[in-house]
Design an enzyme around this catalytic site. Structure first.
Site, PDB file in Angstrom:
ATOM      1  CG  ASP A  18      -1.782   1.236   1.298  1.00 19.17           C
ATOM      2  OD1 ASP A  18      -2.324   1.629   0.244  1.00 19.17           O
ATOM      3  OD2 ASP A  18      -1.923   1.803   2.393  1.00 19.17           O
ATOM      4  CD  GLU A  77      -5.086   0.673  -2.452  1.00 12.40           C
ATOM      5  OE1 GLU A  77      -5.588   1.806  -2.312  1.00 12.40           O
ATOM      6  OE2 GLU A  77      -5.054  -0.183  -1.548  1.00 12.40           O
ATOM      7  CG  ASP A 149      -0.384   3.201   6.318  1.00 14.58           C
ATOM      8  OD1 ASP A 149      -1.121   3.681   5.443  1.00 14.58           O
ATOM      9  OD2 ASP A 149       0.113   3.877   7.242  1.00 14.58           O
TER      10      ASP A 149
END
Length: 184
Positions: A18, A77, A149
């Site tokens: 991420d 992502e 996160d």
């Protein structure tokens, strides 16, 4: 006499990332068939300083995670477009540093939108962060909640692991949803 047949199922290790300029989450899982097993998760903190220094921290951090956990595949992502174009550009650079860390180890990188990740983990694309974190805990049988996160990174890895079913199977890895239509 014939030697015993090799096992048809082999564990695959997936690193989910991420990306973020201040905090880049990472999550490592093993998959064996439909089973998921938590390996590790955490956050690479780039701190303060010049942009090039912070990008180097992200690059080196991803390389260190890869060297430590030896994943077979990486899922990252995709950056969404913010209201502030400057923030989007900076986030994109952090994402690029993370991807460079993966490809420098010759690892395949799959990309998923936040909508695809939420769909794969929670069941709908408009899930709240708390719902994603809760489902990550349940799917990986964690004793405690990971940081936000790290949970997002683990969710990205889970999305990649579930790539053979659901939305990912319909549209393929790395596709994006625009408006109400799925497209490649």
């Amino acid at each position: 006499m014939k030697p015993p047949a090799a096992s048809a199922t082999v564990a695959t290790r997936i690193l989910g990332i991420d990306p973020g300029l201040r905090h880049t989450g990472f999550g490592v899982i093993d998959t064996l068939g439909s089973q998921l097993r938590y390996v590790a998760s955490g956050v690479i903190k780039s701190g303060e300083g010049s942009l090039p220094e912070r990008l180097k921290v992200i690059l080196d951090g991803v390389r260190e995670v890869i060297a430590t956990y030896r994943p077979d595949q990486v899922a990252v992502e995709i950056v969404f477009v913010n209201v502030n174009p400057q923030s989007t550009l900076l986030l994109g650079q952090a994402r690029g540093a993370a991807i460079c860390g993966a490809v420098s180890h010759d690892l395949p990188v799959a990309e998923y939108t936040a909508l695809q990740v939420k769909q794969a983990v929670v069941g709908h694309g408009k899930a709240a962060k708390a719902q994603v974190c809760h489902m990550v805990e349940r799917l990986l049988a964690l004793d405690a909640s990971p940081s936000s996160d790290a949970a997002d990174a683990l969710a990205c890895a889970i999305c990649h692991a579930h790539g053979s079913s659901g939305v990912a199977a319909m549209v393929g890895v790395g596709t994006r949803k625009r408006g109400s239509r799925l497209s490649r």
